[in-house]
Design a protein around this motif. Structure first.
Motif, short mmCIF file in Angstrom:
data_model
loop_
_atom_site.label_atom_id
_atom_site.label_comp_id
_atom_site.label_asym_id
_atom_site.label_seq_id
_atom_site.Cartn_x
_atom_site.Cartn_y
_atom_site.Cartn_z
N UNK A 1 0.84 -1.20 0.00
CA UNK A 1 0.00 0.00 0.00
C UNK A 1 0.88 1.25 0.00
N UNK A 2 0.49 2.25 -0.77
CA UNK A 2 1.23 3.50 -0.88
C UNK A 2 1.17 4.26 0.44
N UNK A 3 2.34 4.60 1.01
CA UNK A 3 2.40 5.36 2.26
C UNK A 3 3.18 6.64 2.00
N UNK A 4 2.60 7.77 2.36
CA UNK A 4 3.24 9.08 2.24
C UNK A 4 3.34 9.68 3.64
N UNK A 5 4.53 10.08 4.02
CA UNK A 5 4.78 10.74 5.30
C UNK A 5 4.76 12.25 5.05
N UNK A 6 3.74 12.94 5.58
CA UNK A 6 3.57 14.35 5.26
C UNK A 6 4.32 15.29 6.19
N UNK A 7 4.92 14.76 7.27
CA UNK A 7 5.65 15.66 8.18
C UNK A 7 6.96 15.00 8.58
N UNK A 8 8.03 15.42 7.94
CA UNK A 8 9.36 14.91 8.26
C UNK A 8 10.36 16.03 8.01
N UNK A 9 11.56 15.81 8.47
CA UNK A 9 12.65 16.74 8.19
C UNK A 9 13.96 15.96 8.12
N UNK A 10 14.87 16.45 7.30
CA UNK A 10 16.22 15.91 7.27
C UNK A 10 17.09 16.89 8.05
N UNK A 11 17.37 16.61 9.32
CA UNK A 11 17.99 17.61 10.18
C UNK A 11 19.41 17.97 9.77
N UNK A 12 19.77 19.18 10.09
CA UNK A 12 21.14 19.65 10.00
C UNK A 12 21.73 19.67 11.41
N UNK A 13 23.02 19.91 11.50
CA UNK A 13 23.64 20.05 12.82
C UNK A 13 23.06 21.26 13.55
N UNK A 14 22.71 22.31 12.82
CA UNK A 14 22.09 23.49 13.45
C UNK A 14 20.77 23.13 14.10
N UNK A 15 19.98 22.36 13.39
CA UNK A 15 18.68 21.92 13.92
C UNK A 15 18.87 21.06 15.17
N UNK A 16 19.76 20.09 15.10
CA UNK A 16 19.94 19.17 16.22
C UNK A 16 20.58 19.84 17.43
N UNK A 17 21.20 21.01 17.23
CA UNK A 17 21.80 21.73 18.36
C UNK A 17 20.82 22.67 19.05
N UNK A 18 19.61 22.82 18.51
CA UNK A 18 18.65 23.76 19.09
C UNK A 18 18.32 23.37 20.53
N UNK A 19 18.41 24.33 21.47
CA UNK A 19 18.17 23.99 22.88
C UNK A 19 16.77 23.50 23.17
N UNK A 20 15.77 23.92 22.36
CA UNK A 20 14.40 23.49 22.62
C UNK A 20 14.16 22.01 22.30
N UNK A 21 15.15 21.35 21.71
CA UNK A 21 15.01 19.91 21.45
C UNK A 21 15.17 19.06 22.71
N UNK A 22 15.63 19.65 23.81
CA UNK A 22 15.94 18.88 25.01
C UNK A 22 14.79 17.97 25.44
N UNK A 23 13.59 18.53 25.52
CA UNK A 23 12.47 17.71 26.00
C UNK A 23 12.12 16.61 25.00
N UNK A 24 12.18 16.91 23.71
CA UNK A 24 11.88 15.89 22.71
C UNK A 24 12.90 14.75 22.75
N UNK A 25 14.16 15.11 22.93
CA UNK A 25 15.20 14.09 23.01
C UNK A 25 15.00 13.22 24.25
N UNK A 26 14.58 13.84 25.34
CA UNK A 26 14.33 13.08 26.57
C UNK A 26 13.15 12.13 26.38
N UNK A 27 12.09 12.63 25.75
CA UNK A 27 10.90 11.79 25.55
C UNK A 27 11.17 10.63 24.60
#
Length: 271
Positions: A1-27
């Motif tokens: 079956x055809x599956x399309x993922x409508x919300x994704x990102x290919x992160x950069x180092x800048x994105x992964x360094x964002x301080x607001x990611x802390x809670x998401x990384x913990x979860x």
């Protein structure tokens, strides 16, 4: 079956360094190591995802994932990815020009702005030139609805009154609310009932944790209004889809949810 993922990102180092990611990384238990395109593709293959929409990220502090960085990934794997443009809300005319460039020249399929990143709800005047450009070019506007994972104010993600006013002001604008909209799920479903151009995606949720009201909507009258998304790399498609059978979808609802609605709304050609 055809599956399309409508919300994704290919992160950069800048994105992964964002301080607001802390809670998401913990979860989620993932590290700050930047995932590769190959890891993204492997995760898609594991779950049978045909196509993923990769979005850029731009916030008040500047670019986290630029549109050109997204375009480079798409160009390298045109059969697996399509781009979704980001814009700088602080530069309205620049945002309009960038949307025209991304859609007209790079073939991007939509525009995404995350309200909590700006702490600006979607009825703020700075969004309105973006909406005009989306309508003119015939592409959807994607946004986040509901509470935030990052430790940022959730209020900009509340559907009513903010998105309600936008949908009234722009009846030709297609809007896709990502991340389900919890805890305001009844507001979300009221908008989906009121406006035929408002859609919901299930990104950031494993399917067995979706609110029961949304599952009922997806099974029945809302089967053509809900799309599948992951929020990769925070959530993989295989993990999100692991218990899809528990949703009790018939064949038509399942096909529309996993890929058919996305193909239609984003105007994505089938393979």
């Amino acid at each position: 079956m055809d599956i399309v993922d409508v919300w994704a990102q290919q992160p950069t180092e800048r994105f992964m360094a964002a301080p607001w990611l802390d809670t998401l990384l913990r979860w989620t238990g993932i590290s700050r190591q930047t995932p590769t395109v190959e890891q993204n593709l492997a995760a898609m293959d594991e779950a049978g995802v045909s196509l993923a929409l990769l979005a850029g990220w731009h916030g008040p502090t500047g670019s986290l994932i630029s549109n050109d960085e997204v375009a480079a990934v798409v160009a390298a794997h045109p059969d697996r990815f399509r781009g979704v443009a980001t814009v700088d809300l602080a530069d309205p005319m620049g945002a309009v020009r960038e949307i025209r460039r991304c859609v007209g020249q790079l073939g991007f399929a939509g525009v995404r702005v995350v309200p909590w990143l700006w702490n600006l709800p979607p009825n703020d005047r700075r969004y309105y030139p973006v909406y005009v450009a989306c309508v003119e070019l015939g592409v959807p506007f994607c946004t986040q609805i509901g509470h935030t994972g990052p430790l940022c104010p959730s209020e900009p993600g509340r559907p009513i009154p903010y998105l309600d006013e936008v949908l009234l002001d722009f009846p030709e604008l297609t809007v896709i609310g990502g991340h389900v909209g919890y805890p305001w799920i009844h507001e979300v479903l009221s908008l989906a009932t009121k406006y035929p151009n408002f859609y919901v995606d299930t990104s950031a949720y494993v399917l067995h944790r979706l609110p029961a009201e949304l599952v009922d909507f997806l099974r029945g009258r809302g089967r053509d209004r809900v799309m599948f998304g992951t929020n990769w790399p925070m959530l993989s498609a295989s993990r999100a889809l692991a218990r899809i059978d528990e949703l009790g979808l018939d064949e038509q609802a399942r096909q529309l949810f996993l890929g058919g609605n996305a193909r239609r709304v984003f105007r994505l050609a089938a393979d």
